[in-house]
Scaffold this motif. Structure first.
Motif: not given
Length: 255
Positions: A124-135, A142-144, A149-154
């Motif tokens: 996972l990217s950090e963005e992909g991981a961070a979004n899994l921890l949001l409802p 994060l990279n604007h 990125e949601m997990g491995a999905a975009r």
């Protein structure tokens, strides 16, 4: 914890196509709501609303969970995972936190975000991981680049989270009552105009400043001009549909 609404209340379809950035008080507010729900479960006098998953995770999350067939038990497990993450403090390393979860906890995260494959925290990217921890209904970019990125999905959403409130209001007025497919089509058209094409998974934009009303006025004006230029080549009914929508948008943006 529901998404804040602008002047025009959002429809269910609009909520599902829009994501809000969590503000600085998001984690603290969530933890307070979680503790209130736990206390409400053992207090017969507590508000029934406080005991609901919707009160905790938000309307968008519970609506999408219902559509996906995610059980209340899975949502409750996910809610506890979020509380544990937020209780740990700054989520500056979401990947590391996810790596501490059990297989059952990771599967609850997967189910609650509608992911098909098991979560591999190592990739996972950090963005992909961070979004899994949001409802659902919230996300960070994060990279604007205009892509979440949601997990491995975009995934893409519209309007952009930093769009002016006046534009969001105009968008929600123009798409109120619109079927979800049409709204997604127009949203992707506008998103592509702002951020440009994706090439090899990378955004080439933004082409226009997403936080400027002038950007949206220019895009809508360009679409109207393009419709006139291509009128003879469009499918039956497309000119009339697009002309009606973008003319309405232009009027709303210029009021």
């Amino acid at each position: 914890m529901a998404i804040r609404e602008v002047g025009t209340p959002m429809t269910a379809s609009q909520r599902r196509s829009y994501r809000e950035a969590p503000d600085s008080s998001f984690q603290e507010t969530y933890r307070a709501a979680f503790q209130a729900r736990m206390a409400a479960g053992s207090d017969g006098q507590a508000s029934a609303e406080m005991r609901t998953l919707e009160h905790l995770l938000g309307t968008t999350h519970t609506e999408l969970s219902a559509l996906r067939g995610v059980s209340d038990a899975s949502q409750a497990a996910y809610a506890a995972i979020l509380n544990k993450a937020y209780d740990a403090g700054d989520l500056g390393d979401a990947r590391q936190f996810l790596a501490t979860l059990s297989a059952l906890e990771l599967d609850a995260v997967r189910q609650n975000h509608g992911l098909a494959d098991p979560i591999d925290t190592a990739t996972l990217s950090e963005e992909g991981a961070a979004n899994l921890l949001l409802p659902e209904g919230y996300s960070v970019d994060l990279n604007h680049d205009g892509i979440d990125e949601m997990g491995a999905a975009r995934t893409a959403h519209f309007p952009p989270r930093d769009a002016p409130a006046e534009f969001r209001e105009a968008w929600f007025q123009a798409t109120a009552g619109m079927d979800e497919g049409s709204m997604m089509t127009y949203g992707l058209m506008m998103h592509g105009a702002i951020y440009g094409m994706q090439i090899d998974g990378q955004s080439q934009g933004p082409r226009y400043a997403p936080d400027s009303m002038d950007s949206y006025r220019r895009i809508v004006s360009d679409y109207l001009a393009s419709l006139e230029a291509q009128k003879a080549f469009l499918a039956d009914g497309q000119y009339e549909r697009d002309k009606r929508f973008f003319t309405q948008m232009e009027a709303l943006l210029n009021t």
